[in-house]
Design a protein around this motif. Structure first.
Motif, PDB file in Angstrom:
ATOM      1  N   GLU A 255       0.807  -1.219   0.000  1.00 18.29           N
ATOM      2  CA  GLU A 255       0.000   0.000   0.000  1.00 18.29           C
ATOM      3  C   GLU A 255       0.842   1.272   0.000  1.00 18.29           C
ATOM      4  OE1 GLU A 255      -3.362   0.348  -0.304  1.00 18.29           O
ATOM      5  OE2 GLU A 255      -3.207  -1.776  -0.791  1.00 18.29           O
ATOM      6  N   GLU A 256       2.002   1.246   0.669  1.00 19.85           N
ATOM      7  CA  GLU A 256       2.746   2.488   0.876  1.00 19.85           C
ATOM      8  C   GLU A 256       3.973   2.609  -0.012  1.00 19.85           C
ATOM      9  OE1 GLU A 256       1.779   4.923   3.032  1.00 19.85           O
ATOM     10  OE2 GLU A 256      -0.022   3.787   3.538  1.00 19.85           O
ATOM     11  N   TYR A 257       4.672   1.529  -0.230  1.00 20.72           N
ATOM     12  CA  TYR A 257       5.952   1.630  -0.925  1.00 20.72           C
ATOM     13  C   TYR A 257       5.888   1.186  -2.376  1.00 20.72           C
ATOM     14  CZ  TYR A 257       8.261   2.615   3.489  1.00 20.72           C
ATOM     15  OH  TYR A 257       8.652   3.196   4.664  1.00 20.72           O
ATOM     16  N   ALA A 258       5.119   0.136  -2.648  1.00 25.02           N
ATOM     17  CA  ALA A 258       5.192  -0.487  -3.970  1.00 25.02           C
ATOM     18  C   ALA A 258       4.738   0.474  -5.065  1.00 25.02           C
ATOM     19  CB  ALA A 258       4.338  -1.743  -3.994  1.00 25.02           C
ATOM     20  N   LYS A 259       5.484   0.445  -6.167  1.00 26.21           N
ATOM     21  CA  LYS A 259       5.040   1.187  -7.339  1.00 26.21           C
ATOM     22  C   LYS A 259       4.035   0.325  -8.090  1.00 26.21           C
ATOM     23  CE  LYS A 259       9.498   3.417  -7.759  1.00 26.21           C
ATOM     24  NZ  LYS A 259      10.220   2.591  -6.761  1.00 26.21           N
ATOM     25  N   LYS A 260       3.215   0.968  -8.874  1.00 24.89           N
ATOM     26  CA  LYS A 260       2.237   0.176  -9.634  1.00 24.89           C
ATOM     27  C   LYS A 260       2.927  -0.442 -10.836  1.00 24.89           C
ATOM     28  CE  LYS A 260      -2.331   1.724  -8.459  1.00 24.89           C
ATOM     29  NZ  LYS A 260      -2.249   0.858  -7.288  1.00 24.89           N
ATOM     30  N   ASN A 261       3.565  -1.570 -10.637  1.00 21.47           N
ATOM     31  CA  ASN A 261       4.217  -2.231 -11.771  1.00 21.47           C
ATOM     32  C   ASN A 261       3.840  -3.708 -11.804  1.00 21.47           C
ATOM     33  OD1 ASN A 261       5.670  -3.358  -9.697  1.00 21.47           O
ATOM     34  ND2 ASN A 261       7.464  -2.069 -10.019  1.00 21.47           N
ATOM     35  N   ALA A 262       4.471  -4.410 -12.736  1.00 21.11           N
ATOM     36  CA  ALA A 262       4.112  -5.813 -12.939  1.00 21.11           C
ATOM     37  C   ALA A 262       4.380  -6.641 -11.680  1.00 21.11           C
ATOM     38  CB  ALA A 262       4.889  -6.388 -14.117  1.00 21.11           C
ATOM     39  N   PHE A 263       5.484  -6.319 -10.981  1.00 24.13           N
ATOM     40  CA  PHE A 263       5.841  -7.085  -9.790  1.00 24.13           C
ATOM     41  C   PHE A 263       4.754  -6.969  -8.713  1.00 24.13           C
ATOM     42  CE2 PHE A 263       7.815  -7.131  -5.551  1.00 24.13           C
ATOM     43  CZ  PHE A 263       8.247  -8.445  -5.530  1.00 24.13           C
ATOM     44  N   THR A 264       4.303  -5.733  -8.462  1.00 30.66           N
ATOM     45  CA  THR A 264       3.264  -5.513  -7.454  1.00 30.66           C
ATOM     46  C   THR A 264       2.007  -6.284  -7.811  1.00 30.66           C
ATOM     47  OG1 THR A 264       4.148  -3.294  -7.285  1.00 30.66           O
ATOM     48  CG2 THR A 264       2.082  -3.717  -6.164  1.00 30.66           C
TER      49      THR A 264
ATOM     50  N   PHE B 290       1.806  -8.883  -9.614  1.00 27.95           N
ATOM     51  CA  PHE B 290       2.083 -10.310  -9.468  1.00 27.95           C
ATOM     52  C   PHE B 290       1.926 -10.737  -8.003  1.00 27.95           C
ATOM     53  CE2 PHE B 290       5.371 -13.665  -8.778  1.00 27.95           C
ATOM     54  CZ  PHE B 290       4.711 -14.670  -9.454  1.00 27.95           C
ATOM     55  N   VAL B 291       2.495  -9.920  -7.090  1.00 26.22           N
ATOM     56  CA  VAL B 291       2.376 -10.234  -5.661  1.00 26.22           C
ATOM     57  C   VAL B 291       0.905 -10.291  -5.263  1.00 26.22           C
ATOM     58  CG1 VAL B 291       2.861  -9.427  -3.325  1.00 26.22           C
ATOM     59  CG2 VAL B 291       4.605  -9.240  -5.075  1.00 26.22           C
ATOM     60  N   GLN B 292       0.140  -9.304  -5.757  1.00 27.54           N
ATOM     61  CA  GLN B 292      -1.283  -9.219  -5.403  1.00 27.54           C
ATOM     62  C   GLN B 292      -2.063 -10.441  -5.899  1.00 27.54           C
ATOM     63  OE1 GLN B 292      -2.186  -5.826  -3.905  1.00 27.54           O
ATOM     64  NE2 GLN B 292      -3.455  -7.395  -2.986  1.00 27.54           N
ATOM     65  N   ILE B 293      -1.834 -10.806  -7.155  1.00 20.46           N
ATOM     66  CA  ILE B 293      -2.521 -11.980  -7.723  1.00 20.46           C
ATOM     67  C   ILE B 293      -2.105 -13.240  -6.976  1.00 20.46           C
ATOM     68  CG2 ILE B 293      -2.654 -13.466  -9.769  1.00 20.46           C
ATOM     69  CD1 ILE B 293      -2.478 -10.956 -11.456  1.00 20.46           C
ATOM     70  N   ASN B 294      -0.809 -13.289  -6.667  1.00 20.55           N
ATOM     71  CA  ASN B 294      -0.274 -14.439  -5.954  1.00 20.55           C
ATOM     72  C   ASN B 294      -0.963 -14.622  -4.598  1.00 20.55           C
ATOM     73  OD1 ASN B 294       1.659 -16.499  -5.316  1.00 20.55           O
ATOM     74  ND2 ASN B 294       2.555 -15.002  -3.948  1.00 20.55           N
ATOM     75  N   ILE B 295      -1.171 -13.504  -3.894  1.00 21.42           N
ATOM     76  CA  ILE B 295      -1.808 -13.579  -2.577  1.00 21.42           C
ATOM     77  C   ILE B 295      -3.249 -14.051  -2.692  1.00 21.42           C
ATOM     78  CG2 ILE B 295      -2.661 -12.158  -0.662  1.00 21.42           C
ATOM     79  CD1 ILE B 295       0.012 -10.628  -0.911  1.00 21.42           C
ATOM     80  N   SER B 296      -3.971 -13.523  -3.694  1.00 20.49           N
ATOM     81  CA  SER B 296      -5.371 -13.953  -3.795  1.00 20.49           C
ATOM     82  C   SER B 296      -5.459 -15.409  -4.241  1.00 20.49           C
ATOM     83  CB  SER B 296      -6.164 -13.028  -4.726  1.00 20.49           C
ATOM     84  OG  SER B 296      -5.647 -13.090  -6.018  1.00 20.49           O
ATOM     85  N   ASN B 297      -4.468 -15.892  -4.991  1.00 17.92           N
ATOM     86  CA  ASN B 297      -4.484 -17.313  -5.339  1.00 17.92           C
ATOM     87  C   ASN B 297      -4.149 -18.194  -4.144  1.00 17.92           C
ATOM     88  OD1 ASN B 297      -5.330 -17.383  -7.980  1.00 17.92           O
ATOM     89  ND2 ASN B 297      -3.291 -16.953  -8.776  1.00 17.92           N
ATOM     90  N   LEU B 298      -3.193 -17.733  -3.326  1.00 19.98           N
ATOM     91  CA  LEU B 298      -2.832 -18.486  -2.125  1.00 19.98           C
ATOM     92  C   LEU B 298      -4.048 -18.675  -1.218  1.00 19.98           C
ATOM     93  CD1 LEU B 298       0.608 -17.405  -0.636  1.00 19.98           C
ATOM     94  CD2 LEU B 298      -0.090 -19.634  -1.473  1.00 19.98           C
ATOM     95  N   ALA B 299      -4.903 -17.649  -1.182  1.00 18.75           N
ATOM     96  CA  ALA B 299      -6.093 -17.718  -0.329  1.00 18.75           C
ATOM     97  C   ALA B 299      -7.006 -18.864  -0.756  1.00 18.75           C
ATOM     98  CB  ALA B 299      -6.845 -16.399  -0.367  1.00 18.75           C
ATOM     99  N   GLY B 300      -6.918 -19.291  -2.021  1.00 17.98           N
ATOM    100  CA  GLY B 300      -7.803 -20.344  -2.505  1.00 17.98           C
ATOM    101  C   GLY B 300      -7.189 -21.730  -2.466  1.00 17.98           C
ATOM    102  N   VAL B 301      -5.934 -21.836  -2.026  1.00 19.79           N
ATOM    103  CA  VAL B 301      -5.290 -23.155  -1.976  1.00 19.79           C
ATOM    104  C   VAL B 301      -5.855 -23.942  -0.790  1.00 19.79           C
ATOM    105  CG1 VAL B 301      -3.101 -24.346  -1.625  1.00 19.79           C
ATOM    106  CG2 VAL B 301      -3.179 -22.315  -3.060  1.00 19.79           C
TER     107      VAL B 301
END
Lengths: 304, 292
Positions: free
Chosen positions: B101-110, B112-123
Motif C-alpha cells: 500500500e505504501e511503498y510499492a510502485k504500480k508495476n508488474a511485480f506488485t 504479481f504479488v497481489q494476484i499471488n496472494i489472492s491465489n494463495l487464499a484459494g489453496v
C-alpha cells in the motif's frame, strides 16, 4: 543541538532506506510460499511418476495403494470420482439454498432483517470443519439411515456431501448478495414502475445483471468443496471407488492424504510419494477453479 | 374498442402475484433452513457434550477411558501453536500490506504479488500441510514440532491478514498523511506514527479473525504429523504436540459412543474459544472504529 539534529537525521535516513527493504522481504515471502508449494508438489510427484507410470495414474480406475507391491493400484480416477461425487451433492444443496437466501436478503428483506440474518449466516461459515464432520457422522448419517429405504452405510457419500453443502451456503449467499447489492436501485425501480412484481424484478433484472458475481460465487464454492478435508475424512470413509453409489463408503483426494498421514507409512515409500501426486492433482483442480472465478468476475462484470 | 383485455390481465395478474408469493415463501424457507441447521447443530452438541463437561475434563490428559479423558494437552498445544503463529503471521502480513500500500510502485511485480496472494487464499489447507511436511519437517529438520506447525499455520492465514490489513491501511485518509509530511516527518515516521496506529483496529480485527480460523484448522497439522494421542504438554517450540481439533478428530473417529460424547464436550470448549476471539474482534472494531 545542530549536532543532535544531524545524528538523528542520519539515523532516520538509514531507517528510510532499510525499512522498505524489510517490508519487501515480507511481500516476497508470500511468493516463496507459492514457489514452495509448487516446488515440493512437483519434485515429489516426479519421484512418484518414476515408479508408477503417469498413464496408469490417470487411466486406472482402481486405487489400492496398501496392497502388496505388485498388486498395488494407483489409479486416481477412483479418488477423483469420490471427490466429484461429494462436490456435486454439495452443490445441489448449496447453490439453490445459497442463492435463494441471497435473493431474499437483497430483494425482499428489510434492512433490519438483513442486519440480523447476515451475521448469523456468517457464524455458519466460521464453524470449524471438524465440527461439521462430527455433525455429519453423529446426526446427518443416522437421520438419512432412517429416511432412506434400505438404509445407508455408516460411511457414505451422501452425508458428507450434504454437510459440505451446508458449510458452503453462507459463502455463496454472502458473495451472491454482494453482487446483487451492487446492482443500482434505479434498475429495480424502473422495473417496478413498469408493473413487475418483486419476483420478476429479482429473476429478470437483478439476477441477470449480477450474473457474473453469482456464477463466480458458485465456482468458488466448488473449489472449496473439492478442497474440503475433515468432513469427508470423518463421514465419507476410506473405500476409493470409481462407481457412483451415494449410500456406500467412498474416498476423496483429501481424505486419502489424511489417511496416509495418519498411518505409519515410512518416508520414501511409494505410498509416501503418492500423497504428493494426489496433492498436486488437488492443487491443479482448485487452482483452475479459482482462476476461473477470478476470470469470470473480472471479464463479465457489468458496469453501471 | 378495448385495447386491453381486462379479463386476461386480471387472470395473469393473479398468477404473477401468486408466483411472487410462492417465491418469497421459498426464499424465506431457504434462509430459515440455514438458521435451522445452525440451531440443530448447536443443540445437538450441547445436549451430547454438556453432561461430560467439567473442570476435570479441561485439566485431564487424553485417556483410553472416556470418563477420565480430558483436553489439557490439546488446549495447551493449541495455545503454543498460536503463540508461534500469531507473531509470525502478524509481522509478515502487516509488513506485506504496508509494502503493497505504501511503498510499492504500480508495476508488474506488485500486480504479481497481489494476484499471488489472492491465489494463495484459494489453496486448500491440506496442501499447506504437504508444504509444511516437506519444507519445515523434512528439509529444515524441525520434526513434527510446535514450530513447524506454527509456521505452517502462519503461511495458511497470511493471505487473510494481508488483505484485511491492506483494506485497513487504505481507509486512512490522504489528508492526515499529507499533514504529517507537511510537518517534516519522513515516510517511515509517517507510517509508524500516523498510518499504522490509525489502521491498527482494522488490522487487529482481521488478524484475530484469521487466527480464529487457524484455531479450528485440522488438516494441515494432521498431515504435518501432529500426534493424536498425547499425554504431555509442550515444553518449548521444538516439542511434539497436539491441538484441539486433532484431539476431537481422534475421539470422533473412534467407534465407541462415549468418545463421541466427549468429542462433543471438546467441541463446546473449541466453540467457546472461537466465540471469545470473535467477540474481541467485534469489540475492537466497534470501539476503535474512528471515521475521519
Amino acid at each position: 543541538m545542530i549536532q543532535e539534529n544531524k545524528s538523528s537525521r542520519s539515523q532516520s535516513a538509514v531507517m528510510e532506506k532499510v525499512v522498505p527493504k524489510l517490508f519487501l522481504i515480507c511481500a516476497i515471502i508470500s511468493i516463496f510460499t507459492t514457489i514452495g508449494i509448487v516446488f515440493t508438489l512437483l519434485t515429489e510427484t516426479f519421484t512418484f511418476f518414476n515408479r508408477i507410470s503417469i498413464v496408469e495414474f490417470f487411466t486406472n480406475t482402481r486405487w489400492f495403494p496398501f496392497a502388496a507391491d505388485e498388486h498395488a493400484d494407483f489409479g486416481i480416477i477412483a479418488l477423483i470420482m469420490g471427490t466429484l461425487t461429494v462436490t456435486a451433492i454439495a452443490m445441489v444443496v448449496a447453490i439453490p439454498i445459497g442463492l435463494a437466501a441471497a435473493i431474499y436478503l437483497s430483494e425482499y428483506a428489510s434492512a433490519k432483517t438483513r442486519k440480523v440474518i447476515k451475521p448469523i449466516l456468517e457464524v455458519l461459515a466460521g464453524i470449524p470443519t471438524i465440527v461439521y464432520g462430527f455433525f455429519a457422522l453423529t446426526f446427518v448419517t443416522p437421520l438419512l439411515d432412517k429416511i432412506i429405504p434400505g438404509g445407508i452405510s455408516i460411511f457414505n457419500a451422501l452425508s458428507p456431501g450434504i454437510v459440505v453443502g451446508i458449510m458452503i451456503i453462507p459463502m455463496i449467499a454472502s458473495l451472491s448478495e454482494d453482487a446483487m447489492n451492487a446492482v443500482p436501485n434505479s434498475m429495480r425501480e424502473g422495473a417496478l414502475a413498469l408493473g413487475a412484481t418483486r419476483f420478476e424484478v429479482a429473476m429478470k433484472v437483478v439476477l441477470p445483471a449480477a450474473l457474473s458475481g453469482v456464477i463466480a460465487s458458485f465456482v468458488l464454492g466448488i473449489s472449496r468443496a473439492i478442497g474440503e478435508t475433515m468432513i469427508v475424512t470423518i463421514a465419507g470413509g476410506s473405500r476409493p471407488t470409481a462407481d457412483i453409489n451415494l449410500t456406500e463408503s467412498i474416498q476423496t483426494m483429501t481424505a486419502y492424504i489424511v489417511q496416509v498421514s495418519q498411518g505409519d507409512t515410512g518416508y520414501g515409500t511409494t505410498i509416501y510419494y503418492s500423497i504428493y501426486a494426489v496433492g498436486m492433482t488437488l492443487f491443479v483442480f482448485t487452482l483452475i477453479m479459482n482462476l476461473l472465478a477470478q476470470f469470470i468476475s473480472r471479464k463479465f462484470r457489468e458496469e453501471y | 374498442m378495448a385495447l386491453i383485455n381486462k379479463e386476461s390481465v386480471k387472470k395473469r395478474m393473479g398468477t404473477r402475484l401468486a408466483a411472487n408469493g410462492v417465491a418469497k415463501f421459498l426464499f424465506i424457507l431457504a434462509t430459515c433452513f440455514s438458521l435451522l441447521v445452525l440451531g440443530v447443530l448447536i443443540y445437538r452438541i450441547l445436549a451430547e457434550g454438556l453432561p461430560y463437561l467439567s473442570l476435570d475434563f479441561i485439566t485431564n490428559f487424553a485417556s483410553r477411558m472416556p470418563e477420565r479423558a480430558g483436553i489439557w494437552a490439546a488446549l495447551l498445544g493449541t495455545i503454543w501453536v498460536m503463540a508461534v503463529t500469531a507473531p509470525v503471521s502478524f509481522i509478515l502480513g502487516v509488513g506485506t500490506a504496508i509494502y503493497l500500500e505504501e511503498y510499492a510502485k504500480k508495476n508488474a511485480f506488485t500486480k504479481f504479488v497481489q494476484i499471488n496472494i489472492s491465489n494463495l487464499a484459494g489453496v486448500p489447507s491440506i496442501v499447506f500441510g504437504l508444504l509444511g511436511l516437506t519444507i519445515f519437517v523434512r528439509l529444515l529438520g524441525l520434526g513434527s514440532s510446535v514450530l513447524a506447525g506454527g509456521l505452517t499455520m502462519s503461511l495458511l492465514i497470511l493471505p487473510v491478514i494481508v488483505v484485511a490489513s491492506q483494506e485497513a491501511i487504505r481507509t486512512v485518509p490522504r489528508e492526515i498523511r499529507e499533514a504529517s509530511f507537511g510537518m517534516g516527518a519522513t515516510k517511515w515516521q509517517t507510517i509508524r506514527r500516523i498510518v499504522f496506529p490509525a489502521a491498527l483496529p482494522g488490522i487487529l480485527t482481521g488478524t484475530i479473525l484469521a487466527l480464529s480460523r487457524a484455531v479450528g484448522e485440522t488438516a494441515p497439522l494432521l498431515v504435518l504429523g501432529a500426534l493424536a494421542y498425547v499425554a504431555f504438554v509442550p515444553e518449548n517450540i521444538f516439542s511434539q504436540f497436539t491441538v484441539l481439533p486433532i484431539q476431537l478428530y481422534n475421539w470422533t473417529s473412534r467407534p465407541q459412543e462415549e468418545f463421541h460424547m466427549i468429542a462433543a464436550s471438546g467441541i463446546i470448549i473449541l466453540l467457546i474459544i472461537l466465540l471469545i476471539m470473535n467477540s474481541i474482534a467485534v469489540l475492537i472494531r466497534n470501539k476503535f472504529h474512528n471515521r475521519f
